[in-house]
Design a protein around this motif. Sequence first.
Motif, PDB file in Angstrom:
ATOM      1  N   ARG A   1       0.853  -1.188   0.000  1.00  0.00           N
ATOM      2  CA  ARG A   1       0.000   0.000   0.000  1.00  0.00           C
ATOM      3  C   ARG A   1       0.895   1.248   0.000  1.00  0.00           C
ATOM      4  N   VAL A   2       1.035   1.867  -1.149  1.00  0.00           N
ATOM      5  CA  VAL A   2       1.887   3.045  -1.323  1.00  0.00           C
ATOM      6  C   VAL A   2       1.014   4.206  -1.790  1.00  0.00           C
ATOM      7  N   THR A   3       0.730   5.143  -0.897  1.00  0.00           N
ATOM      8  CA  THR A   3      -0.113   6.293  -1.269  1.00  0.00           C
ATOM      9  C   THR A   3       0.543   7.631  -0.979  1.00  0.00           C
ATOM     10  N   ALA A   4       1.645   7.646  -0.238  1.00  0.00           N
ATOM     11  CA  ALA A   4       2.287   8.922   0.132  1.00  0.00           C
ATOM     12  C   ALA A   4       3.786   8.705   0.271  1.00  0.00           C
ATOM     13  N   VAL A   5       4.555   9.671  -0.270  1.00  0.00           N
ATOM     14  CA  VAL A   5       6.014   9.567  -0.226  1.00  0.00           C
ATOM     15  C   VAL A   5       6.610  10.905   0.198  1.00  0.00           C
TER      16      VAL A   5
END
Length: 352
Positions: A250-254
């Motif tokens: 789950r990658v939604t913000a970096v």
Amino acid sequence: MDTPTADAAPTRPLAMSDVAARAGVSHQTVSRVINEHPNVAVATRARVLAAIEELGYRPNGAARALATGSTRTIGLVTGNISQYGPAQTMVGLERAAREAGYFLSVSVLDDFGARSITEAIDRLAAQSLDAIIALSTYDDAVRALRQVQTPVPLITVRATADGLGPAVWVDQEAGAALATRHLLDLGHHTVHHVSGPAGSIEAALRERRWRAELEAAGAPLPSVLHGDWWPASGHAAGRELVARRRGGERVTAVFVANDQMAFGLLNAFHEAGLRVPEDVSVVGFDNVPEAPYSIPPLTTIRQDFVELGRRGMQLVLGLLGGEQARPRPVAPQLLVRGTTAPPARGGGRGEG
């Protein structure tokens, strides 16, 4: 063959006595004005300054140094001025020095290791400077500075205060906290991080505070990706995050440790068909001039590098004037633009 006329004969350089004669004062009065001695009448000072301007007289620097014990020159040791931050900090230092009537003598090092920085400071100290500034943001440079002994004040401009002596710095951890909290407050379940290179104090501080903010929020702690401050490494990190998404992570913000790497990351997301900020939100760090003009405009943490340089010079001049050093950090600022938004439904698993 024509013979030279008297008019063609070379003239001697202007001397202080010429200024004295033009202003109708003594040689000693001219010297007091040039060396900014307070015990000169206002009208007399104005007359001497007018004579200096009319004649185009430039004081002899060596003679002035002998008279005042000051060369009005400050040394700067720095490296990696190809990066925006160090270059702009140097601009701030030079501007503040010029406004105060000082000259900045710069030594730019390709290798900012312990041996190079020690040798550079030794060379500058041998030039009878009034003070030396070291712009250091890497561990090996700080270790070297701990061992340096100089006959003039040594001031550091760097990533943090660490008991090394007189210093100015930007609060790196506060900036990382602003970036991480912004993304968490938008509703992202966690924040991935692209850190800077090993040995960088700035990168380590930003990563440390990112980690602490996630832990304080009870958010999952993703594995860190590392770059080298340049866009290519950000692009590689972006491709890795795309692969993680496709693998179910789950990658939604970096949060990216600098803007240059963030630009590379945005490009990798675009190539993979990921929308920013609809699919993934991104925050950079530095606020380089290109940040407002990326597509979309980059949300980032602003470091005021010119102000950092100005405060560094203020610290130097205060020490030279006998004042007690009162350094304080430069506060970073969150600039919200177009690369951050609340997470879309779907959670960032497998899209792209």
